[in-house]
Design an enzyme around this catalytic site. Sequence first.
Site, short mmCIF file in Angstrom:
data_model
loop_
_atom_site.label_atom_id
_atom_site.label_comp_id
_atom_site.label_asym_id
_atom_site.label_seq_id
_atom_site.Cartn_x
_atom_site.Cartn_y
_atom_site.Cartn_z
N CYS A 208 0.80 -1.23 0.00
CA CYS A 208 0.00 0.00 0.00
C CYS A 208 0.84 1.29 0.00
CB CYS A 208 -0.96 0.00 1.18
SG CYS A 208 -2.25 -1.27 1.05
N ASN B 73 -10.84 1.02 0.75
CA ASN B 73 -9.38 0.94 0.71
C ASN B 73 -8.92 0.49 -0.67
OD1 ASN B 73 -6.69 0.20 0.89
ND2 ASN B 73 -6.90 -1.01 2.76
N HIS C 275 -2.68 6.68 4.60
CA HIS C 275 -3.29 5.61 3.82
C HIS C 275 -4.63 5.21 4.42
CE1 HIS C 275 -4.17 1.87 1.93
NE2 HIS C 275 -3.74 1.12 2.92
#
Length: 379
Positions: A162, A332, A296
């Site tokens: 990520c 996400n 994030h």
Amino acid sequence: MSIVNFTMHAYYILTICLNSVTIQLLKMSISITGTGSYIPELKVTNKDFNNHNFLNLDGTTFKHNNEVIIEKFKAITGIEERRYAPQEYTTSNLAFFAAEKAIENASIDKETLDYIIVAHNFGDLKDGYIQGDTLPSLATRVKHQLQIKNPKCVAYDLIFGCPGWLEGMIQANAFIKSGIAKRCLVIGAETLSRIVDDFDRDSMIYSDGAGAAVVEKSDDGGEIIAHESATYANDEANFLFFGETYDKDDEKKKFYIKMHGRKIYEFAVTNVPAAMASCLDDSGINIDEVKKIFIHQANEKMDEAIVKRFYKIYGKEMPEGVMPMSISKLGNSSVATIPTLYDLVKNGKLENQEIKKGDVVIFASVGAGMNVNAMVYRI
């Protein structure tokens, strides 16, 4: 002029030149001059998971019904809905859409790009297929779609979990500072909806999207002030991994994205605040100057815990509104969350959130590896 005097004179001139170059390098500001994002139109709400057959790791059914499972899921993650890409688009298509917007926003000639860096995790995944396609690289595919003819525009992929987009930004900064490049395009794109196990509750977390940024030297733009990266690959290496479906009757032996959620949470709330603090200390910026933290979008509760612990390091309380969040509506999307979030806030598309020239912000991420990174940036 004697040889000795000539040598000393030459040495003197060389020293002046080197000092001049050093000063110029020190004064060089690497800036984000354009951003763009692609957010798929297809909304998938939590209610759309009511008919899923969620299973435990051993294949047994949960004692709670789906309404309870989904309610608890929302309370922990903050996710109400997420976006999925149209069937006809792959990850490189999404990356291309975001790239086009970033190039237009930066008002640059695409032929002047020295690097195209595309962060992703699973390559191009066609709808209905689970095998990732990375030949040619997604960056090459984006360059092809942009119709860039310049062969010196180097395109490559970056797999860093990520934190991939942010790591791409750090690499672009290094390329430009070293003189290897003048202008880079950094993209984060993913279609995670095509790599999830429908029998796994965690499938509700993931989404699709893309975000991009043009990075270059700028005399009147922002400035990358400091950055931090780390990889923890001992006990932490397999916190995120490829695993089989929880459906024990499935004989296809396909693999899906899996994670040890509790271990990731404990890792993140310990290591991300430390990385952010180390980065901020290296920047020389006082924490009271930080206006926003673009973290994030992994899990709302986890992100809040990370930022609160970061401020606690400095004996401070987390300021209200310092942490913009998009996860409730967008889910996400891995490498795409930060560039998408930044693009939304920059363009005034996130309610009650804004940034302006001169503001100091922090980017931070955590993900498979386990990797952690952070960057201090002045807008």
